[in-house]
Structure formats: C-alpha cells, structure tokens
Design an enzyme around this catalytic site. Structure first.
Site, PDB file in Angstrom:
ATOM      1  N   GLN A 105     -43.834 -21.371 -28.192  1.00 18.51           N
ATOM      2  CA  GLN A 105     -44.145 -21.884 -29.550  1.00 18.51           C
ATOM      3  C   GLN A 105     -42.895 -21.946 -30.427  1.00 18.51           C
ATOM      4  O   GLN A 105     -42.574 -22.954 -31.026  1.00 18.51           O
ATOM      5  CB  GLN A 105     -45.077 -20.926 -30.284  1.00 18.51           C
ATOM      6  CG  GLN A 105     -46.494 -20.900 -29.943  1.00 18.51           C
ATOM      7  CD  GLN A 105     -47.261 -20.159 -31.040  1.00 18.51           C
ATOM      8  OE1 GLN A 105     -47.565 -20.745 -32.076  1.00 18.51           O
ATOM      9  NE2 GLN A 105     -47.572 -18.905 -30.813  1.00 18.51           N
ATOM     10  N   ALA A 112     -40.104 -14.033 -24.360  1.00 23.36           N
ATOM     11  CA  ALA A 112     -40.722 -12.708 -24.440  1.00 23.36           C
ATOM     12  C   ALA A 112     -41.911 -12.689 -23.496  1.00 23.36           C
ATOM     13  O   ALA A 112     -42.349 -13.735 -23.006  1.00 23.36           O
ATOM     14  CB  ALA A 112     -41.211 -12.432 -25.877  1.00 23.36           C
ATOM     15  N   THR A 132     -45.538 -12.203 -23.982  1.00 15.87           N
ATOM     16  CA  THR A 132     -46.377 -12.193 -25.198  1.00 15.87           C
ATOM     17  C   THR A 132     -47.869 -11.980 -24.915  1.00 15.87           C
ATOM     18  O   THR A 132     -48.683 -12.105 -25.832  1.00 15.87           O
ATOM     19  CB  THR A 132     -46.188 -13.501 -25.995  1.00 15.87           C
ATOM     20  OG1 THR A 132     -46.423 -14.608 -25.118  1.00 15.87           O
ATOM     21  CG2 THR A 132     -44.809 -13.615 -26.584  1.00 15.87           C
ATOM     22  N   TYR A 178     -36.536 -11.937 -31.843  1.00 16.60           N
ATOM     23  CA  TYR A 178     -37.773 -11.893 -32.625  1.00 16.60           C
ATOM     24  C   TYR A 178     -38.635 -10.712 -32.185  1.00 16.60           C
ATOM     25  O   TYR A 178     -38.812 -10.472 -30.984  1.00 16.60           O
ATOM     26  CB  TYR A 178     -38.535 -13.218 -32.499  1.00 16.60           C
ATOM     27  CG  TYR A 178     -37.730 -14.320 -33.141  1.00 16.60           C
ATOM     28  CD1 TYR A 178     -37.692 -14.439 -34.532  1.00 16.60           C
ATOM     29  CD2 TYR A 178     -36.931 -15.163 -32.380  1.00 16.60           C
ATOM     30  CE1 TYR A 178     -36.898 -15.401 -35.136  1.00 16.60           C
ATOM     31  CE2 TYR A 178     -36.129 -16.127 -32.982  1.00 16.60           C
ATOM     32  CZ  TYR A 178     -36.122 -16.235 -34.358  1.00 16.60           C
ATOM     33  OH  TYR A 178     -35.322 -17.176 -34.966  1.00 16.60           O
ATOM     34  N   THR A 197     -41.982  -7.879 -33.785  1.00  8.99           N
ATOM     35  CA  THR A 197     -43.400  -7.987 -34.144  1.00  8.99           C
ATOM     36  C   THR A 197     -43.874  -6.908 -35.109  1.00  8.99           C
ATOM     37  O   THR A 197     -43.312  -5.805 -35.138  1.00  8.99           O
ATOM     38  CB  THR A 197     -44.230  -7.908 -32.835  1.00  8.99           C
ATOM     39  OG1 THR A 197     -45.603  -7.756 -33.135  1.00  8.99           O
ATOM     40  CG2 THR A 197     -43.821  -6.730 -31.980  1.00  8.99           C
ATOM     41  N   TYR A 235     -47.392  -3.543 -25.443  1.00  6.83           N
ATOM     42  CA  TYR A 235     -46.547  -4.651 -25.920  1.00  6.83           C
ATOM     43  C   TYR A 235     -45.687  -4.164 -27.085  1.00  6.83           C
ATOM     44  O   TYR A 235     -44.466  -4.348 -27.099  1.00  6.83           O
ATOM     45  CB  TYR A 235     -47.451  -5.815 -26.337  1.00  6.83           C
ATOM     46  CG  TYR A 235     -46.779  -6.916 -27.130  1.00  6.83           C
ATOM     47  CD1 TYR A 235     -45.986  -7.872 -26.508  1.00  6.83           C
ATOM     48  CD2 TYR A 235     -46.964  -7.017 -28.519  1.00  6.83           C
ATOM     49  CE1 TYR A 235     -45.388  -8.888 -27.243  1.00  6.83           C
ATOM     50  CE2 TYR A 235     -46.375  -8.023 -29.257  1.00  6.83           C
ATOM     51  CZ  TYR A 235     -45.587  -8.958 -28.613  1.00  6.83           C
ATOM     52  OH  TYR A 235     -44.991  -9.958 -29.341  1.00  6.83           O
ATOM     53  N   LYS A 241     -41.607  -3.880 -27.249  1.00  5.67           N
ATOM     54  CA  LYS A 241     -40.860  -4.608 -28.293  1.00  5.67           C
ATOM     55  C   LYS A 241     -40.034  -3.617 -29.117  1.00  5.67           C
ATOM     56  O   LYS A 241     -38.896  -3.912 -29.492  1.00  5.67           O
ATOM     57  CB  LYS A 241     -41.818  -5.398 -29.210  1.00  5.67           C
ATOM     58  CG  LYS A 241     -42.538  -6.577 -28.564  1.00  5.67           C
ATOM     59  CD  LYS A 241     -41.654  -7.721 -28.117  1.00  5.67           C
ATOM     60  CE  LYS A 241     -41.120  -8.575 -29.228  1.00  5.67           C
ATOM     61  NZ  LYS A 241     -40.422  -9.793 -28.707  1.00  5.67           N
TER      62      LYS A 241
END
Ligand code: NAP
Length: 284
Positions: free
Chosen positions: A6, A55, A57, A94, A96, A126, A130
């Site tokens: 995305q 990543a 995701t 990036y 989260t 996750y 991260k």
C-alpha cells in the site's frame, strides 16, 4: 523497498510526479532479508535515502509465523539501518501504534494520544517484532526516521476502508466494533509528512496520523456517508469478532512533534476518505 505494498505504491506514484530520481523494489527485485544483496544494491545505486515500506503485516499470522515476523519486522530493518548508517544514507522506516499497550485507561492518561516517549508494551507478536525493529534501528546510529502510523488506508491493497466499501455495498446490515479507538492514516499523508520531515534536519521518531479520535464504527459510518452507501450499522464490542492476535483498545498517536517541525501541518479523516473514494472511482 516493499514498493508493491500500500505505502510503497503511494511512494512510487508520488515520486514519479516529483523531479526526484528513485528506484522502486519489492521482493522480486530485492529481498530485504538478504543483507548481502541489499548492500550490493546500495553500492550500485548510491541513494541518499532508503524508504523501507516492506514489512510482515499479517497481524494474526505473526502469532504463529514467528520466523517471518521477526525477520521482516526486526532483523532485516536492523541490518539495513546499519548498512545505511555506515554509508551515510538516511534510513526511513515505518512502525506502528501497536508498539503501545493500548489499554483503554490510556485514553484518559493520554487524551491527545500516546506521546513519542510513552512507555512501550506491545500486546501481540507483530507489535513486539516492530518494537524490536525500532530499538535496533535506534542503536544503529542517528541518521534514521522511524515514523509510527496507524490504521493505514489507501486506494491500494487490502485495508479497512476498502473492506467496508465492499461489505457495505454487498450486505444490508453490518456490525462494527465500537470499543477500539484511534485515528486512521492515509498513505498520501504519510508520504507528504515523510517528505516534509526529510526537508528538515530532524531525525528520530515521529507519529503521523489524522487528527481526532474515532472508533472503527465511527470511521465506517464516515466512509458510508461520504460514499453514499446505504447500509444499516450496529455498534458491537470487540468480543463479537474474536481475533487470533490481541488488538489494542486505544491506539491514538500524539502527532505534536510532526506538527511542530512542519509549521502546524495536520491531516484529516474526512479529507482522506474523500481522496481515496475519488481515486477508487477514477480507477474503476
Ligand atoms: N497496514 C496497516 O494498517 C499499518 C498500520 C501501522 C503501520 N503499518 C506499517 O506501515 C508499513 C507499510 O505497510 P503496508 O500496509 O503498506 O504493507 P503491505 O501492503 O503489506 O506491503 C508490504 C510490502 O512488502 C513486501 N515484502 C514482503 N516481504 C518482503 C521482502 N522479504 N523483501 C521485500 N519486500 C517484501 C510485500 O510483498 P508481499 O505482499 O508479496 O508479501 C508487500 O509488497 C509497514 O512497515 C507496516 O508495518 C501498517
């Protein structure tokens, strides 16, 4: 890196419009977990900035697929950050809202959202990976940006907004979770914010999301109103949708550092929804 996801697709679209030389890679061109290949690629292309949009995701998948989750969200970005630091390249990564615990009590403790330096305590695998990725990048040097975003939406790939449009057009009634709170982030706003930050000497951690605080139920209704989709909606608790991975009940991020360095730039959910709808309409 991760150019077909995305955020990667949004970057490719924006950079194609700008007078900036870039190369876009995904898995097929460059596997981010192959450190040797990444080092060779950086030596060949000599970028000033690496944008890591790759990543793992799949939040529920991460509860059992420890290896891929750890490799893509922790070890690979850690290794690339070190390479970038050694070669004088800015590494943009990036992260989260899931690095925070998301306890509902934090809604009172942090009414503007979690500040950048709020205590971290992820509630799923996750988020853990991260966070480990963030910590390793921080240890790699000073020439990095870690931009935490939340509830990412765009005209590309799979996301909540696209799912709601599909379900809302197919079903007469939807039940939507009303006890998880946060703010969506749109890929075009993430790209815009990143470009603004890169133009400053500021580095480190930033939070970027839209203003305000919403539940998924609020967000869905705003999408249906804007899209003119007539569907009955009913608010329900998270227990109506048991998930493999625990989700934070509160995951608003405080974006004040970004606003300070950008001269007060802010992004808004209603604008984001309108733009995604317009992009979806023009591509159909
Ligand atoms: N989505 C959200 O709601 C959300 C929320 C907060 C933060 N974020 C963060 O925002 C960033 C962008 O998310 P996104 O939703 O744009 O992700 P995405 O759509 O899942 O895109 C990730 C891209 O990375 C690619 N990829 C996977 N393994 C790779 C590898 N070994 N080497 C190179 N590329 C690889 C994927 O390819 P395949 O599809 O073929 O695997 C995919 O094209 C991520 O860091 C994510 O953690 C996302």
């Amino acid at each position: 890196m991760g150019a077909k996801g995305q955020l990667g697709l949004e970057w490719t679209k924006r950079l194609s419009r700008e007078n900036l030389a870039f190369t876009a890679t995904d898995y097929q061109e460059l596997d981010i977990s192959d450190t040797e290949a990444v080092a060779l690629y950086l030596d060949e292309h000599k970028p000033d900035v690496v944008l890591n949009c790759a990543a793992y995701t799949n939040v529920d998948g991460a509860e059992s697929d420890f290896k891929a989750n750890n490799l893509l969200n922790h070890s690979a970005p850690a290794a690339i950050a070190e390479l970038c630091d050694a070669k004088g390249i800015v590494f943009v990564h990036y992260s989260t809202d899931y690095v925070f615990s998301g306890n509902i009590e934090d809604k009172q403790a942090y009414p503007l959202g979690y500040p950048i330096d709020a205590p971290v305590n992820p509630v799923n695998k996750y988020g853990e990976a991260k966070l480990m990725g963030e910590q390793a990048i921080q240890q790699s040097g000073k020439n990095y940006l870690i931009i935490r975003i939340a509830w990412l939406c765009s005209a590309y790939g799979k996301n909540f907004m696209k799912t709601m449009i599909r379900f809302g057009s197919e079903k007469p009634k939807l039940t939507i979770v009303n006890d998880q709170f946060g703010s969506p982030t749109f890929t075009f706003d993430v790209v815009d914010a990143t470009l603004r930050i890169l133009q400053t000497p500021e580095r480190g951690i930033f939070h970027v999301t839209t203003e305000g605080m919403y539940s998924w139920f609020d967000f869905a209704n705003a999408i249906f109103n804007e899209a003119g989709i007539k569907v009955e909606t009913e608010p329900v608790g998270s227990d109506a949708y048991p998930m493999v991975a625990k989700r934070p009940a509160y995951s608003k991020l405080d974006t004040s550092r970004f606003k300070e360095i950008s001269g007060g730039v802010s992004y808004h959910m209603a604008d984001g929804i309108k733009r995604v709808l317009s992009e979806l309409n023009s591509s159909s």
